[in-house]
Motif scaffolding. Structure first.
Motif, PDB file in Angstrom:
ATOM      1  N   ASN A 107       0.821  -1.211   0.000  1.00 31.31           N
ATOM      2  CA  ASN A 107       0.000   0.000   0.000  1.00 31.31           C
ATOM      3  C   ASN A 107       0.853   1.259   0.000  1.00 31.31           C
ATOM      4  O   ASN A 107       0.510   2.246  -0.648  1.00 31.31           O
ATOM      5  CB  ASN A 107      -0.961  -0.002   1.194  1.00 31.31           C
ATOM      6  CG  ASN A 107      -2.142  -0.931   0.959  1.00 31.31           C
ATOM      7  OD1 ASN A 107      -2.320  -1.462  -0.133  1.00 31.31           O
ATOM      8  ND2 ASN A 107      -2.948  -1.137   1.985  1.00 31.31           N
TER       9      ASN A 107
ATOM     10  N   GLY B  93      -5.973  -6.158   0.801  1.00 33.05           N
ATOM     11  CA  GLY B  93      -4.819  -5.834   1.646  1.00 33.05           C
ATOM     12  C   GLY B  93      -5.203  -5.498   3.082  1.00 33.05           C
ATOM     13  O   GLY B  93      -4.737  -6.145   4.029  1.00 33.05           O
TER      14      GLY B  93
ATOM     15  N   HIS C 278      -0.229   3.226  -3.154  1.00 34.44           N
ATOM     16  CA  HIS C 278      -1.209   4.280  -2.874  1.00 34.44           C
ATOM     17  C   HIS C 278      -0.630   5.536  -2.219  1.00 34.44           C
ATOM     18  O   HIS C 278      -1.272   6.573  -2.230  1.00 34.44           O
ATOM     19  CB  HIS C 278      -2.312   3.752  -1.943  1.00 34.44           C
ATOM     20  CG  HIS C 278      -2.983   2.515  -2.441  1.00 34.44           C
ATOM     21  ND1 HIS C 278      -3.747   2.497  -3.586  1.00 34.44           N
ATOM     22  CD2 HIS C 278      -3.019   1.254  -1.954  1.00 34.44           C
ATOM     23  CE1 HIS C 278      -4.224   1.268  -3.776  1.00 34.44           C
ATOM     24  NE2 HIS C 278      -3.792   0.495  -2.807  1.00 34.44           N
TER      25      HIS C 278
HETATM   26 MG   LIG Z   1      -3.352  -3.102  -0.680  1.00 32.26          MG
END
Ligand SMILES: [Mg+2]
Ligand SMILES: Nc1ncnc2c1ncn2[C@@H]1O[C@H](COP(=O)(O)OP(=O)(O)OP(=O)(O)O)[C@@H](O)[C@H]1O
Lengths: 113, 153
Positions: free
Chosen positions: B54, B112, B58
């Motif tokens: 992540n 996730g 992200h």
């Molecule tokens: Mg993820």
């Protein structure tokens, strides 16, 4: 089943031999890395069509015994290198993931260990 | 005052897909070296890997701090990325804002955060849009005292 038994599969081309005497405890299939993170158990063989480096990272973290790329998908060079480094079996099979799994299942592998 | 934890800190670069898993792999070997039970190590590895993924995908990168106490492992993950507007929604299985291109690589299943929750004893997610996100995960070690191995032969 041992990793070395995988080499006897029809149409399976061995790219990285890995540890031949390692036990294969079961199988898992999928192309979504988080799903494999959730589902794979140590010693399973992983059937996928993903061919990039991150496949090896997930395989090592989940302690899978080997990777089979289905539908004849060729591994990226860095995936091959990483599998060599980690002594992780890597094979390519012309059959679809469905057919590869069916063959593994017929030889006694299951989706849970 | 409790005992001082053993602390490891990993800096994770944003957008470097090839490096995803490096921090978690290092953490895994540290936990093995410290003799942490393998099922605990496996759970910690899942939490760390999902966090790392992540951060890369992200958040434009961030930091993972692992603190090993005698009875637990704490993972603190922080970034100064875009933040998560709706945390309960982001925690739902299958929710993802990943692009098609990223999904083709096998990321973006929206699994996730749920994986992190399932593999930790507690998970606290805090986020402020435009400021960043922080996660705090605790994984407790089995509470029954570890039996001394009996020497054989
Ligand atoms: Mg993820
Ligand atoms: N550190 C973060 N910063 C900003 N947004 C985040 C962060 N972590 C998660 N998110 C948001 O929450 C969503 C869900 O995250 P989650 O990890 O569950 O799934 P995913 O990353 O999209 O897919 P997967 O983890 O299965 O590859 C993400 O798609 C993203 O929108």
């Amino acid at each position: 089943m041992k990793i070395s038994d995988l080499s006897e599969f029809p149409e399976l081309e061995v790219i990285v031999r890995g540890v031949p005497e390692r036990d294969v405890t079961g199988g898992v299939t999928g192309d979504l890395l988080s799903c494999i993170m959730a589902e794979a158990a140590p010693g399973m063989v992983w059937v996928t069509i993903q061919v990039h480096l991150n496949v090896a990272a997930v395989a090592v973290l989940r302690e899978v015994s080997g990777i089979i790329l289905a539908s004849g998908r060729r591994p990226n060079e860095d995936l091959i290198e990483k599998c060599r480094e980690e002594s992780l079996f890597l094979g390519v099979c012309a059959s679809s993931a469905f057919d590869v799994c069916a063959q593994l299942h017929a030889r006694g592998l299951r989706g849970s260990v | 005052m409790g005992p001082q934890p053993y602390v490891e800190r990993y800096v994770v670069q944003g957008g470097v897909f090839d490096a995803i898993g490096e921090a978690s792999t290092q953490l895994k070997s540290v936990l093995k070296m410290l003799g942490i039970p393998s099922d605990i190590t496996r759970r910690a590895t899942v939490v760390a890997y999902e966090a790392e993924m992540n951060l890369v995908i992200h958040a434009g990168g961030g930091e993972i701090t692992a603190s090993v106490f005698p009875d637990r492992l704490e993972l603190f993950v922080r970034d100064e990325g875009p933040g998560i507007p709706d945390i309960p929604l982001a925690m739902k299985e299958g929710y993802s804002t990943a692009t098609d291109e990223i999904r083709e690589m096998g990321f973006g299943a929206g699994m996730g955060l749920p994986n992190m929750k399932r593999n930790s004893d507690s998970l606290d997610v805090r986020s402020e849009v435009g400021k960043g996100t922080s996660l705090f995960a605790v994984i407790r070690f089995p509470s029954d005292p570890v039996q001394q191995p009996v020497k054989e032969g």
